[in-house]
Design an enzyme around this catalytic site. Sequence first.
Site, PDB file in Angstrom:
ATOM      1  N   THR A 124     -54.607  19.670 -39.523  1.00 48.47           N
ATOM      2  CA  THR A 124     -53.583  19.737 -40.571  1.00 48.47           C
ATOM      3  C   THR A 124     -52.281  20.309 -40.023  1.00 48.47           C
ATOM      4  OG1 THR A 124     -54.286  21.937 -41.347  1.00 48.47           O
ATOM      5  CG2 THR A 124     -55.361  20.018 -42.325  1.00 48.47           C
ATOM      6  N   LYS A 126     -52.510  18.607 -45.294  1.00 50.83           N
ATOM      7  CA  LYS A 126     -51.615  19.758 -45.423  1.00 50.83           C
ATOM      8  C   LYS A 126     -50.807  19.599 -46.701  1.00 50.83           C
ATOM      9  CE  LYS A 126     -50.654  23.252 -42.561  1.00 50.83           C
ATOM     10  NZ  LYS A 126     -51.731  24.072 -41.976  1.00 50.83           N
ATOM     11  N   HIS A 183     -35.103  32.107 -47.132  1.00 54.70           N
ATOM     12  CA  HIS A 183     -34.995  31.862 -45.700  1.00 54.70           C
ATOM     13  C   HIS A 183     -35.246  30.396 -45.344  1.00 54.70           C
ATOM     14  CE1 HIS A 183     -34.722  36.137 -45.056  1.00 54.70           C
ATOM     15  NE2 HIS A 183     -35.875  36.342 -45.671  1.00 54.70           N
TER      16      HIS A 183
END
Length: 290
Positions: free
Chosen positions: A55, A10, A246
């Site tokens: 992942t 990942k 965010h």
Amino acid sequence: MILGQNQYGKAETRVVRVTRDGSVHHIRDLSVSVALSGDMTEVHLSGSNAAVLTTDTTKNTVFAFAKEHGVDSPEEFGIHLARHFVTSQETLHTARIRLAEYGWDRIATPGPEQHSFVRRGQGTRTAQVSYDGTAWQVLSGVEDLVVLNTTGSEFRGYLTDRYTTLPETTDRVLATEVRARWRHHDGTAPAGGWDRSHAQVCDHLLQAFAGTYSRSLQQTLYAMGSRVLEHCAGIDEIRLSLPNKHHFLVDLAPFGLKNDHEVYFAADRPYGLIEATVLREGATPAIPTD
């Protein structure tokens, strides 16, 4: 055909770890990329996933370890992760963890509350000068000025309809990347010179961001622009563009962990974009909205 070197994992998991020491907060902001290799022949040749750790699991592990181990340094955090992946699964023989840390400096504020930060680097200074043979227009500005409050922000009481899924919150991370342009009256040089004026405006922007209890990013924007005009007599208007960077609380419950406003996922897209111009009374808007 022979399968050669291979790996999977990942990439660029953004994790923000906030440590709350009473009213003084500390922050570590990392991008973590995990690459795993080992006994992966069958997944390539036959599609069998029996040896594969997903992942998505590696991403979750990054978040969980940020909670359980904290982030003393990128190196130490990477050591914890690499050791875990290699020792917890027989099919994984090698783990490579690449980390990038985004530095934050405190915004100096009076009083005991210390939870406001500015991304190290202080943004990019900009300027635009227009002249038609008679009149000058001078716009000063700053871009890429990234700031963050770990608390002191809420968002609730908004309109809802059947498509609304966002929950109300009374305590959130507020982060934005400031783009600001301000117009000097008649294009004249401010007292003390351009450099001093630019530094003062940037400081007022930071102080207003840090010192405003935010019920919305719009409110914070107006407070920032108003403070600049209040303290800088030679500026007629300021236009601010504030994307809402965010930060979402990670759900650690599936791992048996409680997330007490400590571990966040920093999302880069999509983002809310708040823009407005704050004018001195009587001034005519002249800064382009593009």
